[in-house]
Design a protein around this motif. Structure first.
Motif, PDB file in Angstrom:
ATOM      1  N   LEU A 227       0.828  -1.200   0.000  1.00  0.00           N
ATOM      2  CA  LEU A 227       0.000   0.000   0.000  1.00  0.00           C
ATOM      3  C   LEU A 227       0.868   1.259   0.000  1.00  0.00           C
ATOM      4  O   LEU A 227       0.570   2.236  -0.725  1.00  0.00           O
ATOM      5  CB  LEU A 227      -0.924   0.000   1.227  1.00  0.00           C
ATOM      6  CG  LEU A 227      -2.094  -0.985   1.185  1.00  0.00           C
ATOM      7  CD1 LEU A 227      -2.749  -1.060   2.551  1.00  0.00           C
ATOM      8  CD2 LEU A 227      -3.112  -0.559   0.122  1.00  0.00           C
ATOM      9  N   ALA A 228       1.947   1.250   0.799  1.00  0.00           N
ATOM     10  CA  ALA A 228       2.827   2.423   0.849  1.00  0.00           C
ATOM     11  C   ALA A 228       3.461   2.676  -0.518  1.00  0.00           C
ATOM     12  O   ALA A 228       3.587   3.837  -0.960  1.00  0.00           O
ATOM     13  CB  ALA A 228       3.897   2.232   1.917  1.00  0.00           C
ATOM     14  N   SER A 229       3.861   1.610  -1.211  1.00  0.00           N
ATOM     15  CA  SER A 229       4.448   1.761  -2.544  1.00  0.00           C
ATOM     16  C   SER A 229       3.426   2.322  -3.532  1.00  0.00           C
ATOM     17  O   SER A 229       3.736   3.215  -4.342  1.00  0.00           O
ATOM     18  CB  SER A 229       4.965   0.410  -3.045  1.00  0.00           C
ATOM     19  OG  SER A 229       6.001  -0.073  -2.211  1.00  0.00           O
ATOM     20  N   TRP A 230       2.213   1.825  -3.468  1.00  0.00           N
ATOM     21  CA  TRP A 230       1.162   2.308  -4.376  1.00  0.00           C
ATOM     22  C   TRP A 230       0.852   3.776  -4.103  1.00  0.00           C
ATOM     23  O   TRP A 230       0.705   4.576  -5.027  1.00  0.00           O
ATOM     24  CB  TRP A 230      -0.087   1.448  -4.187  1.00  0.00           C
ATOM     25  CG  TRP A 230      -1.168   1.736  -5.196  1.00  0.00           C
ATOM     26  CD1 TRP A 230      -1.351   1.142  -6.399  1.00  0.00           C
ATOM     27  CD2 TRP A 230      -2.209   2.715  -5.051  1.00  0.00           C
ATOM     28  NE1 TRP A 230      -2.434   1.676  -7.045  1.00  0.00           N
ATOM     29  CE2 TRP A 230      -2.977   2.644  -6.234  1.00  0.00           C
ATOM     30  CE3 TRP A 230      -2.552   3.632  -4.061  1.00  0.00           C
ATOM     31  CZ2 TRP A 230      -4.090   3.468  -6.438  1.00  0.00           C
ATOM     32  CZ3 TRP A 230      -3.637   4.459  -4.271  1.00  0.00           C
ATOM     33  CH2 TRP A 230      -4.402   4.373  -5.436  1.00  0.00           C
ATOM     34  N   LEU A 231       0.733   4.121  -2.810  1.00  0.00           N
ATOM     35  CA  LEU A 231       0.440   5.507  -2.444  1.00  0.00           C
ATOM     36  C   LEU A 231       1.568   6.438  -2.884  1.00  0.00           C
ATOM     37  O   LEU A 231       1.325   7.560  -3.365  1.00  0.00           O
ATOM     38  CB  LEU A 231       0.218   5.614  -0.933  1.00  0.00           C
ATOM     39  CG  LEU A 231      -1.030   4.918  -0.383  1.00  0.00           C
ATOM     40  CD1 LEU A 231      -0.968   4.867   1.141  1.00  0.00           C
ATOM     41  CD2 LEU A 231      -2.295   5.646  -0.831  1.00  0.00           C
ATOM     42  N   SER A 232       2.808   5.984  -2.721  1.00  0.00           N
ATOM     43  CA  SER A 232       3.949   6.800  -3.126  1.00  0.00           C
ATOM     44  C   SER A 232       3.952   7.020  -4.624  1.00  0.00           C
ATOM     45  O   SER A 232       4.263   8.126  -5.113  1.00  0.00           O
ATOM     46  CB  SER A 232       5.251   6.126  -2.677  1.00  0.00           C
ATOM     47  OG  SER A 232       6.370   6.886  -3.081  1.00  0.00           O
ATOM     48  N   SER A 233       3.598   5.981  -5.388  1.00  0.00           N
ATOM     49  CA  SER A 233       3.575   6.107  -6.851  1.00  0.00           C
ATOM     50  C   SER A 233       2.493   7.075  -7.310  1.00  0.00           C
ATOM     51  O   SER A 233       2.565   7.614  -8.417  1.00  0.00           O
ATOM     52  CB  SER A 233       3.359   4.731  -7.494  1.00  0.00           C
ATOM     53  OG  SER A 233       2.054   4.232  -7.208  1.00  0.00           O
ATOM     54  N   HIS A 234       1.486   7.295  -6.474  1.00  0.00           N
ATOM     55  CA  HIS A 234       0.426   8.238  -6.818  1.00  0.00           C
ATOM     56  C   HIS A 234       0.624   9.587  -6.111  1.00  0.00           C
ATOM     57  O   HIS A 234      -0.303  10.409  -6.051  1.00  0.00           O
ATOM     58  CB  HIS A 234      -0.950   7.662  -6.450  1.00  0.00           C
ATOM     59  CG  HIS A 234      -1.407   6.571  -7.370  1.00  0.00           C
ATOM     60  ND1 HIS A 234      -0.866   5.309  -7.356  1.00  0.00           N
ATOM     61  CD2 HIS A 234      -2.346   6.569  -8.381  1.00  0.00           C
ATOM     62  CE1 HIS A 234      -1.457   4.549  -8.269  1.00  0.00           C
ATOM     63  NE2 HIS A 234      -2.348   5.303  -8.921  1.00  0.00           N
ATOM     64  N   GLU A 235       1.841   9.746  -5.550  1.00  0.00           N
ATOM     65  CA  GLU A 235       2.234  11.015  -4.927  1.00  0.00           C
ATOM     66  C   GLU A 235       1.278  11.430  -3.785  1.00  0.00           C
ATOM     67  O   GLU A 235       0.871  12.588  -3.660  1.00  0.00           O
ATOM     68  CB  GLU A 235       2.309  12.128  -5.992  1.00  0.00           C
ATOM     69  CG  GLU A 235       3.340  11.848  -7.061  1.00  0.00           C
ATOM     70  CD  GLU A 235       3.426  12.959  -8.096  1.00  0.00           C
ATOM     71  OE1 GLU A 235       2.554  13.872  -8.045  1.00  0.00           O
ATOM     72  OE2 GLU A 235       4.339  12.928  -8.915  1.00  0.00           O
ATOM     73  N   ILE A 236       0.930  10.430  -2.959  1.00  0.00           N
ATOM     74  CA  ILE A 236       0.091  10.680  -1.776  1.00  0.00           C
ATOM     75  C   ILE A 236       1.009  10.931  -0.584  1.00  0.00           C
ATOM     76  O   ILE A 236       1.889  10.102  -0.272  1.00  0.00           O
ATOM     77  CB  ILE A 236      -0.839   9.494  -1.488  1.00  0.00           C
ATOM     78  CG1 ILE A 236      -1.684   9.164  -2.716  1.00  0.00           C
ATOM     79  CG2 ILE A 236      -1.707   9.786  -0.271  1.00  0.00           C
ATOM     80  CD1 ILE A 236      -2.619  10.273  -3.145  1.00  0.00           C
ATOM     81  N   ALA A 237       0.837  12.053   0.101  1.00  0.00           N
ATOM     82  CA  ALA A 237       1.651  12.372   1.286  1.00  0.00           C
ATOM     83  C   ALA A 237       1.268  11.469   2.462  1.00  0.00           C
ATOM     84  O   ALA A 237       0.163  10.925   2.525  1.00  0.00           O
ATOM     85  CB  ALA A 237       1.460  13.840   1.665  1.00  0.00           C
ATOM     86  N   HIS A 238       2.240  11.327   3.369  1.00  0.00           N
ATOM     87  CA  HIS A 238       2.037  10.493   4.571  1.00  0.00           C
ATOM     88  C   HIS A 238       1.649   9.066   4.184  1.00  0.00           C
ATOM     89  O   HIS A 238       0.777   8.444   4.786  1.00  0.00           O
ATOM     90  CB  HIS A 238       0.947  11.099   5.474  1.00  0.00           C
ATOM     91  CG  HIS A 238       1.121  12.539   5.791  1.00  0.00           C
ATOM     92  ND1 HIS A 238       2.195  13.007   6.510  1.00  0.00           N
ATOM     93  CD2 HIS A 238       0.364  13.627   5.458  1.00  0.00           C
ATOM     94  CE1 HIS A 238       2.100  14.339   6.633  1.00  0.00           C
ATOM     95  NE2 HIS A 238       0.994  14.741   5.989  1.00  0.00           N
TER      96      HIS A 238
END
Length: 463
Positions: A227-238
Motif C-alpha cells: 500500500l505504501a508503494s502504491w500511495l507513493s507512486s500516486h504522490e500521496i503524502a504520509h
C-alpha cells in the motif's frame, strides 16, 4: 417435671440426688408449642435451656435471610447459659419450637452459683478458656480480613492497570484520529468532489471491515509495504501512516484502485486519508470497548470474590468462586505457571458462607503458587463424590516433608520466612471448612501436592 426426669438424661449422668435436687430447685419447667420462640440470637444468654421433650429449631438470620442451622430433638440437648462463665455470652442462634414439648430453664447466675460451689476451679478454667478463645479468634479473624483485603486490593490494582492504561492510550489516540478525520474531510470538500463521488466512496468504505483483533503480523507488514508503494507512486503524502491504517483494516491495493477511479487525482489523497482515519477511529473504539469490558469483568470477579452484594449465607457455584479467586490472584501467577481448570459438570450449588470459603481458596491457591515459584502446573478441580463436593488444589512444587504435613494444620504453623505469607498457616482454612461440616486433607502424589476440601452438599454451616 421431677428430679426423676433429670435423672433419666445422659447429660446428668454421675450427679447424685442432692446435686440433681439443687439443679431442679434452681430451674423451672417451661412448655412450648409449635412456633414459640424460646431465645433469640445475639441476645444475652441469660438462661440455660435443657430439652426434656419435643424439638426446637436453631435458626440464624443473616441480612434478612433465615437459615436453619440445626435441631434440638434429643432429650438432654442444651443451649445457652453462656453468661454463667462469660459476661459477654450471647445466644448463637434463635430457638424456635417445631413441636410441642418442654424444657428445663436455669438462669445463668444460678448455673454459675452451682458450678462455683461444686467446682470453683472448673469455672475459673472455663472462663479463661472462653476469654482466650474469643480474643484469639478475634485477632485471627481480623488479621485474616486484613490479609484478604490486601490480596483483593493488590490483585485488583494490578489487574486493572493494564486495561485502564490501554483504554487511556486508545482514548488519546482516538482524539488525534478524530482531528485527522475532520482535517481530511475539510481537504476532501476543498477538492470539489461531487455528492455522487462521496456517496460512492462511502459505499467503498462500508465494504471495509476493521479487524481490531490480532492478525498475522507478516501478512499485515506485506500489505502495508504494498500500500505504501502504491500511495507513493500516486504522490500521496504520509503514505506510511495511511498505508499502516489501511493495512490494519485489511484494505488492499485493488480497493485503492477503485477509490482512485471514483475520486481522481485531486481527491484521492484526502479521500484515502479520510477513510484511513475512520478505520483508525473504529479500531481504537474497539480497543476502548475491549479494555472497558475487561475492567467490567474484573469488577464482576472481585464482586463475586468478596460477595459484597450478596447475603453471607447463600447457595453458591463453587466453580464461579474458584474462577473469581484465580482472577484476583492473577497477578501472582507467573508466566511459566500453567493453570488447569477441571470442573465437574455434575457439581450442584451448595449452601455456604461464600466469602469465607473464598478465603480458603485464596489461602490454598496462594500456598500452591508460593510452592511452585516461577514455573509448574496449578490444578484446580471440583467434582461430586456421592453427596460430597470435593475440591482439589494441586501443585507441582517440591512437595512437603512428613513433618511439615503433620503440623500443617496446627495454629500459626508456617514454613515461610518472617514477613512472608499471612502467619496463620492452614489453621484458619481448616476451621472454616469444619464450620461448613467438611474436612480438609493433604495428599502427596508423585510430582504433585494436593490439598483436598470435602464439603457436604446439603448440611448448612455452623454459624
Amino acid at each position: 417435671m421431677s428430679v426423676d426426669d433429670l435423672r433419666r438424661l445422659d447429660l446428668f449422668e454421675g450427679l447424685d440426688d442432692a446435686q440433681l435436687a439443687e439443679l431442679y430447685a434452681a430451674g423451672a419447667e417451661t412448655t412450648f408449642a409449635p412456633g414459640d420462640v424460646l431465645f433469640v440470637e445475639n441476645q444475652h444468654a441469660n438462661f440455660w435451656w435443657v430439652l426434656l421433650e419435643g424439638s426446637i429449631e436453631l435458626i440464624r438470620h443473616v441480612r434478612g435471610e433465615e437459615t436453619r442451622l440445626g435441631m434440638m430433638s434429643v432429650s438432654g440437648q442444651w443451649s445457652g447459659g453462656f453468661r454463667a462463665w462469660d459476661e459477654h455470652g450471647v445466644y448463637l442462634a434463635t430457638g424456635r419450637a417445631s413441636s410441642q414439648g418442654r424444657t428445663l430453664r436455669v438462669p445463668s447466675e444460678e448455673l454459675r452459683r452451682i458450678w462455683a460451689g461444686r467446682f470453683p476451679l472448673g469455672l475459673i478454667l472455663t472462663e479463661g478458656v472462653s476469654r482466650s478463645a474469643r480474643n484469639f479468634e478475634n485477632m485471627a479473624r481480623q488479621k485474616e480480613a486484613l490479609v484478604a483485603l490486601g490480596t483483593l486490593a493488590a490483585g485488583l490494582a494490578h489487574e486493572l492497570n493494564n486495561p485502564a492504561a490501554a483504554a487511556t492510550r486508545a482514548a488519546d489516540a482516538l482524539a488525534e484520529a478524530c482531528d485527522g478525520m475532520l482535517s481530511a474531510f475539510r481537504r476532501l470538500a476543498a477538492a470539489s468532489i461531487v455528492v455522487d463521488q462521496f456517496a460512492t466512496l462511502e459505499e467503498l468504505r462500508r465494504e471495509i471491515h476493521p479487524k481490531p483483533t490480532a492478525m498475522d503480523a507478516l501478512a499485515v507488514a506485506d500489505r502495508e509495504d504494498a500500500l505504501a508503494s502504491w500511495l507513493s507512486s500516486h504522490e500521496i503524502a504520509h503514505e506510511w501512516e495511511i498505508g499502516a491504517a489501511l493495512a490494519a483494516a485489511d484494505v488492499d491495493v485493488a480497493w485503492c484502485e477503485q477509490a482512485n477511479e471514483v475520486l481522481g487525482d485531486a481527491g484521492l489523497g484526502p479521500g484515502l486519508e479520510w477513510v484511513a482515519s475512520t478505520m483508525s477511529v473504529a479500531i481504537l473504539l474497539g480497543e476502548v470497548k475491549e479494555s472497558t469490558r475487561r475492567i467490567s469483568d474484573l469488577v464482576a470477579a472481585v464482586r463475586s470474590y468478596s460477595q459484597l452484594d450478596r447475603a453471607s449465607m447463600q447457595r453458591i457455584d463453587v466453580a464461579e468462586c474458584l474462577d473469581s479467586t484465580l482472577a484476583v490472584l492473577a497477578h501472582r501467577i507467573a508466566p511459566e505457571v500453567r493453570v488447569v481448570r477441571d470442573y465437574g459438570d455434575d457439581v450442584p450449588p451448595i449452601e455456604a458462607l461464600a466469602a469465607e470459603l473464598n478465603q480458603v481458596w485464596t489461602n490454598l491457591i496462594g500456598n500452591a503458587l508460593d510452592a511452585m515459584g516461577d514455573q509448574g502446573t496449578l490444578r484446580v478441580s471440583s467434582r461430586m463424590n456421592a453427596h460430597t463436593l470435593v475440591v482439589e488444589i494441586g501443585d507441582t512444587g517440591p512437595g512437603m516433608s512428613p513433618e511439615t504435613r503433620g503440623h500443617a494444620f496446627d495454629p500459626f504453623f508456617t514454613t515461610k520466612g518472617v514477613g512472608e505469607g499471612t502467619g496463620l498457616g492452614l489453621d484458619i482454612s481448616r476451621r472454616i471448612v469444619e464450620q461448613h461440616n467438611g474436612e480438609i486433607t493433604i495428599e502427596l502424589r508423585p510430582g504433585e501436592t494436593v490439598l483436598r476440601v470435602c464439603l457436604p452438599q446439603s448440611a448448612p454451616p455452623k454459624v
